[in-house]
Write an enzyme that holds these catalytic residues in place. Structure first.
Site, mmCIF file in Angstrom:
data_model
loop_
_atom_site.group_PDB
_atom_site.id
_atom_site.type_symbol
_atom_site.label_atom_id
_atom_site.label_comp_id
_atom_site.label_asym_id
_atom_site.label_seq_id
_atom_site.Cartn_x
_atom_site.Cartn_y
_atom_site.Cartn_z
ATOM 1 N N ASP A 33 62.684 26.725 128.427
ATOM 2 C CA ASP A 33 62.480 25.636 129.240
ATOM 3 C C ASP A 33 63.508 24.961 129.984
ATOM 4 O O ASP A 33 64.617 25.071 129.501
ATOM 5 C CB ASP A 33 61.839 24.523 128.315
ATOM 6 C CG ASP A 33 60.874 23.653 128.992
ATOM 7 O OD1 ASP A 33 61.111 23.031 129.989
ATOM 8 O OD2 ASP A 33 59.599 23.443 128.214
ATOM 9 N N TYR A 144 47.863 25.158 143.761
ATOM 10 C CA TYR A 144 48.306 25.551 142.068
ATOM 11 C C TYR A 144 47.011 26.582 141.513
ATOM 12 O O TYR A 144 47.508 27.472 140.860
ATOM 13 C CB TYR A 144 48.059 24.141 141.311
ATOM 14 C CG TYR A 144 48.096 24.083 140.088
ATOM 15 C CD1 TYR A 144 49.080 24.502 139.119
ATOM 16 C CD2 TYR A 144 46.670 23.817 139.337
ATOM 17 C CE1 TYR A 144 49.229 24.484 137.742
ATOM 18 C CE2 TYR A 144 46.821 23.870 137.956
ATOM 19 C CZ TYR A 144 47.825 24.292 137.204
ATOM 20 O OH TYR A 144 47.650 24.299 135.530
ATOM 21 N N VAL A 175 43.340 19.147 129.716
ATOM 22 C CA VAL A 175 43.827 19.138 128.344
ATOM 23 C C VAL A 175 44.342 17.713 128.301
ATOM 24 O O VAL A 175 45.133 17.125 129.192
ATOM 25 C CB VAL A 175 45.009 20.213 127.957
ATOM 26 C CG1 VAL A 175 45.337 20.162 126.625
ATOM 27 C CG2 VAL A 175 44.385 21.476 128.448
ATOM 28 N N VAL A 189 45.260 12.060 133.911
ATOM 29 C CA VAL A 189 44.463 10.832 134.198
ATOM 30 C C VAL A 189 44.248 10.352 132.645
ATOM 31 O O VAL A 189 44.495 8.916 132.518
ATOM 32 C CB VAL A 189 42.829 11.296 134.678
ATOM 33 C CG1 VAL A 189 42.423 12.346 133.792
ATOM 34 C CG2 VAL A 189 41.928 9.976 134.828
ATOM 35 N N ARG A 213 34.616 16.316 134.564
ATOM 36 C CA ARG A 213 35.823 17.050 133.800
ATOM 37 C C ARG A 213 35.380 17.413 132.449
ATOM 38 O O ARG A 213 34.630 16.694 131.853
ATOM 39 C CB ARG A 213 37.102 16.278 133.782
ATOM 40 C CG ARG A 213 37.580 16.089 135.202
ATOM 41 C CD ARG A 213 38.007 17.167 136.162
ATOM 42 N NE ARG A 213 38.473 16.899 137.309
ATOM 43 C CZ ARG A 213 37.772 16.948 138.484
ATOM 44 N NH1 ARG A 213 36.503 17.303 138.465
ATOM 45 N NH2 ARG A 213 38.269 16.891 139.604
ATOM 46 N N ASP A 275 41.472 18.484 145.104
ATOM 47 C CA ASP A 275 40.690 18.205 143.738
ATOM 48 C C ASP A 275 39.514 18.811 143.862
ATOM 49 O O ASP A 275 38.639 18.774 144.789
ATOM 50 C CB ASP A 275 40.608 16.759 143.282
ATOM 51 C CG ASP A 275 41.780 16.089 142.925
ATOM 52 O OD1 ASP A 275 42.664 16.854 142.417
ATOM 53 O OD2 ASP A 275 41.775 14.846 142.711
#
Ligand SMILES: NC(=O)c1ccc[n+]([C@@H]2O[C@H](COP(=O)([O-])OP(=O)(O)OC[C@H]3O[C@@H](n4cnc5c(N)ncnc54)[C@H](O)[C@@H]3O)[C@@H](O)[C@H]2O)c1
Length: 313
Positions: A33, A144, A175, A189, A213, A275
């Site tokens: 990482d 993305y 997730v 969110v 979602r 989105d």
């Protein structure tokens, strides 16, 4: 003998939830990482047991050194967030596509048995039928989503062209869970809503809040990932990993308000570019082939998040 696992992105939200599950079953865990969006503090409880390699996915040499000796790789390291990729598609591509290619090449060169790749529901885009099935043609909107799709295709390609090299692609859907940072500019969110409602501040909703979602508690994702590491006969396959239940963003805000016992003030802003409108998954392939079962539902998961966020120093 215990197995050596490499977990890229292990300092991040999902990775740091996967670490204890791997340790619990007796694996040796190495984390690669660069802590750009992850946090060392997420690994603090496991530092005696985990080997941490600080390094950059964009460097083949660094990735190669981290892969050495691993039998199985979970590749979670990435620059997440749709808005971030809209702001900076070049870096999103470099980390998410070139970085994945480095992981695949190094894993192939080191004789790794299998790479499990963390892809995303964003590859589906906005059109087409709901719920999303893996057989549907992908049509990503954001950079993305495009990068995740390219990375997925490299995974599938490697499983086809390099003999006995296995890859499995998991498409995670929204997730949420402990260790998800509410403070970043690109925070997700659930932690944003929980911290706002707890502080008596308004929640910001992009669009009318009726977009759906498939909010998936992180323990479900951890379970699916472990299963994907070892299931026989699944190389080159792609699986949705989700709760399999749609919820609107408005409902999410209301549920968080009722768990916290506080009123929810909603502030609506225009939808953000990139989105998708609706996103929820058919998880029957993961169920039948991997034996996956999303055990923790939205409300139970939210209670666990509330406990963990509000107990933070
Ligand atoms: N959280 C979600 O809802 C969700 C949904 C779909 C897919 N995913 C995917 O799951 C994976 C994990 O996501 P997360 O939510 O835990 O995100 P996260 O940002 O918390 O974790 C990603 C980790 O990768 C590391 N990283 C980023 N760039 C790197 C680089 N160049 N070199 C080395 N390490 C680097 C970060 O420091 C971080 O620790 C990602 O691949 C993400 O795209 C997440």
């Amino acid at each position: 003998m215990s197995r050596q696992i490499l977990l890229t992105g292990g300092g991040g939200f999902i990775g740091s939830n996967l670490v204890p599950a791997l340790l619990d079953r007796g694996d040796r865990v190495r984390v690669l990482d660069n802590f750009s969006t992850g946090n060392r503090a997420n690994l603090a409880p496991y530092l005696d047991d985990v080997e941490v390699v600080e390094g950059e996915l964009r460097s083949y040499e660094r990735v190669h050194a981290a892969v050495r000796g691993a039998e199985l790789v979970f590749h979670l390291g990435a620059l997440g967030s749709v808005p971030r990729s809209v702001q900076d598609p070049l870096t999103s591509n470099a980390v998410n596509v070139d970085g994945t290619l480095n992981v695949l090449l190094a894993a192939r060169d080191e004789g790794v048995r299998r790479v499990v790749f963390a892809s995303s529901s964003s590859v589906y885009g906005s059109g087409g039928e709901l719920p999303r099935r893996e057989s549907m043609p992908p049509d990503p909107i954001s950079p993305y989503g495009v990068a995740k799709l390219a990375a997925e295709r490299y995974c599938v390609s490697f499983s086809r062209v390099y003999e006995s090299f296995e890859t499995v692609v998991l498409r995670y859907f929204n997730v949420f869970g402990p260790n998800q940072d509410p403070r970043s500019q690109y925070a997700a969110v659930v932690p944003l809503f929980v911290t706002a409602v707890a502080a008596g501040e308004p929640v910001t909703i992009f669009g009318d809040g009726e977009q759906s979602r498939d909010f998936t508690y992180v323990a479900n994702v951890v379970e699916a990932s472990l299963l994907a590491g070892d299931a026989p006969g699944v190389s080159g396959r792609i699986f949705n990993v989700a709760a399999g239940t749609p919820e609107s963003v408005n409902t999410l805000a209301g549920t968080i308000g009722s768990i916290l016992g506080r009123p929810v003030e909603r502030r609506y802003l225009p939808p953000r570019p990139g989105d998708v409108r609706d996103s929820w998954a058919d998880v029957s392939a993961a169920r039948s082939v991997l034996g996956y079962e999303p055990r923790v539902g939205l409300e139970d998961g939210l209670r666990l998040v509330v406990d963990s966020l509000l107990s933070r120093p």
